[in-house]
Design a protein around this motif. Sequence first.
Motif, PDB file in Angstrom:
ATOM      1  N   ASN A 156       0.808  -1.229   0.000  1.00 34.49           N
ATOM      2  CA  ASN A 156       0.000   0.000   0.000  1.00 34.49           C
ATOM      3  C   ASN A 156       0.833   1.268   0.000  1.00 34.49           C
ATOM      4  OD1 ASN A 156      -2.337  -1.539   0.050  1.00 34.49           O
ATOM      5  ND2 ASN A 156      -2.487  -1.512   2.291  1.00 34.49           N
ATOM      6  N   GLN A 157       2.097   1.146   0.389  1.00 33.45           N
ATOM      7  CA  GLN A 157       2.961   2.325   0.439  1.00 33.45           C
ATOM      8  C   GLN A 157       3.480   2.732  -0.935  1.00 33.45           C
ATOM      9  OE1 GLN A 157       5.850   0.789   3.337  1.00 33.45           O
ATOM     10  NE2 GLN A 157       5.106   2.301   4.790  1.00 33.45           N
ATOM     11  N   TYR A 158       3.279   1.877  -1.915  1.00 37.83           N
ATOM     12  CA  TYR A 158       3.818   2.161  -3.245  1.00 37.83           C
ATOM     13  C   TYR A 158       3.295   3.495  -3.792  1.00 37.83           C
ATOM     14  CZ  TYR A 158       4.973   1.675  -8.178  1.00 37.83           C
ATOM     15  OH  TYR A 158       5.463   1.892  -9.456  1.00 37.83           O
ATOM     16  N   GLY A 159       2.057   3.824  -3.494  1.00 33.62           N
ATOM     17  CA  GLY A 159       1.475   5.084  -3.970  1.00 33.62           C
ATOM     18  C   GLY A 159       2.134   6.312  -3.380  1.00 33.62           C
ATOM     19  N   ASN A 160       2.876   6.133  -2.269  1.00 35.55           N
ATOM     20  CA  ASN A 160       3.569   7.256  -1.632  1.00 35.55           C
ATOM     21  C   ASN A 160       5.026   7.368  -2.067  1.00 35.55           C
ATOM     22  OD1 ASN A 160       1.295   7.954  -0.098  1.00 35.55           O
ATOM     23  ND2 ASN A 160       1.835   6.484   1.508  1.00 35.55           N
ATOM     24  N   LEU A 161       5.438   6.506  -2.999  1.00 33.20           N
ATOM     25  CA  LEU A 161       6.837   6.469  -3.426  1.00 33.20           C
ATOM     26  C   LEU A 161       7.165   7.619  -4.377  1.00 33.20           C
ATOM     27  CD1 LEU A 161       9.555   4.894  -3.486  1.00 33.20           C
ATOM     28  CD2 LEU A 161       8.637   3.648  -5.469  1.00 33.20           C
ATOM     29  N   LYS A 162       8.244   8.326  -4.076  1.00 32.20           N
ATOM     30  CA  LYS A 162       8.733   9.424  -4.914  1.00 32.20           C
ATOM     31  C   LYS A 162      10.224   9.208  -5.158  1.00 32.20           C
ATOM     32  CE  LYS A 162       4.689  11.414  -4.136  1.00 32.20           C
ATOM     33  NZ  LYS A 162       3.614  11.422  -5.164  1.00 32.20           N
ATOM     34  N   GLU A 163      10.740   9.859  -6.196  1.00 25.91           N
ATOM     35  CA  GLU A 163      12.165   9.688  -6.496  1.00 25.91           C
ATOM     36  C   GLU A 163      12.799  11.008  -6.913  1.00 25.91           C
ATOM     37  OE1 GLU A 163      15.201   7.012  -9.289  1.00 25.91           O
ATOM     38  OE2 GLU A 163      13.027   6.808  -9.499  1.00 25.91           O
ATOM     39  N   ILE A 164      14.028  11.188  -6.455  1.00 26.59           N
ATOM     40  CA  ILE A 164      14.858  12.315  -6.886  1.00 26.59           C
ATOM     41  C   ILE A 164      16.089  11.736  -7.572  1.00 26.59           C
ATOM     42  CG2 ILE A 164      16.244  14.306  -6.180  1.00 26.59           C
ATOM     43  CD1 ILE A 164      14.473  14.468  -3.657  1.00 26.59           C
ATOM     44  N   ALA A 165      16.278  12.043  -8.838  1.00 24.78           N
ATOM     45  CA  ALA A 165      17.481  11.594  -9.544  1.00 24.78           C
ATOM     46  C   ALA A 165      18.645  12.501  -9.156  1.00 24.78           C
ATOM     47  CB  ALA A 165      17.254  11.642 -11.052  1.00 24.78           C
ATOM     48  N   VAL A 166      19.738  11.893  -8.726  1.00 25.91           N
ATOM     49  CA  VAL A 166      20.941  12.661  -8.388  1.00 25.91           C
ATOM     50  C   VAL A 166      21.876  12.587  -9.581  1.00 25.91           C
ATOM     51  CG1 VAL A 166      22.880  12.897  -6.799  1.00 25.91           C
ATOM     52  CG2 VAL A 166      20.664  12.098  -5.956  1.00 25.91           C
TER      53      VAL A 166
END
Length: 247
Positions: free
Chosen positions: A165-175
Amino acid sequence: MKKWVLFLMLVICVSLSGAALPKSASANNVPYHTIKSKSYANILPTYRSRASIKPVYVWNNNLTQKRYNMKNSPNANWYVTKSYKMTNGKRTGIFYRIENPGKTITGLVWRGYLSRQQGLTISQQILNALPGTIHDNHFQKIINNLSNTGDGDEQGEYLKKKLGNQYGNLKEIAVLGNKLNLKALRSGKISFNAYLQRAIKNGIINSPDFQDNHYTVNNFTSWRIAFWMYDKNSKAYGAGGIFLLKP
């Protein structure tokens, strides 16, 4: 006679208290001016205050006005961007221009009131750069295994399965800094921390996950994070990704 002794003691106490004023303070409000300066913008060394000893203040550019009491955040990390040799004609000292990672507080502090943080790991530097975030060991194990699950859609399915259920809260920042910053990092002209500050800022701006909300590094308090970064021995050194789970 007793009155004279009391008066003399009072004068001595006042004199001593004046002599003990912090070196970063302008006791009679006489402005300081710069004799010489040195930039640390390409190093960004990390410091903490010695505020447990006494109140430590961040001052304005000529040391006549207090901007912030560092005792309010004793565990905070501060980046030094510049040093100054300054004088007011009677006192001379070395002062550091500091800023917090979120760049909401900046000013001058006498260097004797700061303690440098040595040997910070990549993990610690990333956490410092995103104040208030929490490094989650379980989340980190999931990310560590991501490269073993295939590419593209397969990685997405893997993350869905592991995060539920946490997948919908996943965010990413490309470094991934621009070519100029990457070249400077790999040639040793800038430190990893200095590079990281620039790369994370650009990563937030360019991330599809944050474009609609005008996010900055100050917006991730209590978010759990994990990351992957190519190490110094890799040709891709400087590239990586930071994964975040919104609370």
